[in-house]
Enzyme design. Structure first.
Site: not given
Ligand code: C5P
Length: 306
Positions: A100, A14, A141, A102-104
């Site tokens: 990894v 995301k 999330d 990574g804020g995703m």
């Protein structure tokens, strides 16, 4: 003799198109209002029957993913087993395509995929609402990784409302050479904003309008992330990456979630190619990927006898 089954689920990364962070709450989380957008960087989780619940990981940065009880996919399978009183285990295997730390939300994607894979493998047949409820217990999330598309998240991010959106947006994703810890970035934001009055977070009408209209120029101009200043404070090289995007005419550029991945909205394939070349040449990024969105949430791609 019955042959064992394998269930494979794919779940997306995301981007937060907008992330408005409110005041810290007594439970250690922050109230927020965000627009989640699922993009085509994908993790794949396979589940096969086993006596215990275990996990193996392959792909770039696989060595940075824990394979013990702290792994989010393992925690998801254990939570589902407890909730449904299932005694069978699962051998989980993760193929990482999402950066990894990574804020995703790569870990959240794995948790969502593991929930769906084990629910199918064990034939526990939970409703979508029940899966979302379990997902929220695993991470803010995780529900969005189940749902995908484009959605507004409130609360700590787990309360979702689908956003009507048209169009397929093109992204260039700049991966950083190091990870950032999500709690550390939220703490840094609190430090930077100490003493400030913070109103209740809400997403901007203009951003929702851009999504409804499928207008990438308006969308690019409205990307916003309250965590960006905190991520840049902890990883100053992100400023360089953002500056390159601006110089190359990106429609918008933003740190993704708590970072350190930076994502750029681009016009088309040629624009993506030019920006990729500039980012690669600058040396401030580890790798550059292309992605598009919105894409589906977690979905079963294989359910087969092995
Ligand atoms: O829910 P998740 O596991 O992703 O949260 C990781 C950490 O990020 C939390 O422990 C908290 O420090 C921070 N966080 C927060 N407010 C949110 C979401 C996450 O402070 N809404």
């Amino acid at each position: 003799m019955t042959t064992p089954t394998v269930v494979t689920v794919r779940a997306p990364a995301k981007i937060n198109l907008e992330l408005v962070v409110g005041a810290p709450r007594p439970d250690g989380f922050h109230d927020l209002a965000t627009v989640f957008h699922a993009v085509s960087l994908i993790d794949e989780v396979s589940a096969e029957p086993s006596d215990d619940i275990t996990v193996t990981v392959e792909g770039t940065q696989a060595d940075q993913v824990p394979c013990d009880e702290t792994n989010l996919a393992v925690r998801a399978a254990r939570l589902l087993a407890r909730h449904t009183r299932t005694v069978t285990g699962a051998r989980l295997h993760i193929r990482k395509g999402i950066p990894v730390a990574g804020g995703m939300a790569g870990g959240s994607a794995d948790a969502a995929a593991a929930l769906l894979a084990c629910d199918t493998l064990w034939d526990t047949g939970l409703s979508r609402q029940e899966l979302l409820h379990l997902g929220a217990q695993l991470g803010s999330d995780v529900p969005f990784a189940l749902v995908g598309g484009t959605a507004v998240g409130t609360g700590r991010g787990e309360r979702l409302t689908e956003v009507p959106a048209v169009g397929d947006h093109q992204w260039v994703v700049a991966l950083a050479g190091r990870g950032l810890s999500t709690p550390a970035v939220y703490e840094e934001l609190d430090r930077l904003r100490a003493g400030e009055f913070l109103s209740a977070p809400r997403v901007s009408d203009q951003l929702l309008k851009a999504l409804r209209a499928g207008d990438p120029v308006l969308l690019g101009s409205r990307l916003a992330n309250d965590l960006e200043a905190a991520a840049c404070s902890l990883a100053p090289e992100l400023e360089i990456t953002l500056k390159i995007g601006r110089a190359c005419g990106a429609l918008g550029g933003i740190v993704s979630g708590s970072g350190p991945t930076v994502v750029f909205l681009v016009r088309d394939a040629e624009h993506a190619f030019d920006l990729t070349a500039s980012l690669t040449a600058c040396g401030s990024v580890r790798d550059v990927r292309r992605a598009h969105g919105p894409v589906h949430g977690a979905e079963i791609v294989e359910h087969a006898r092995t």
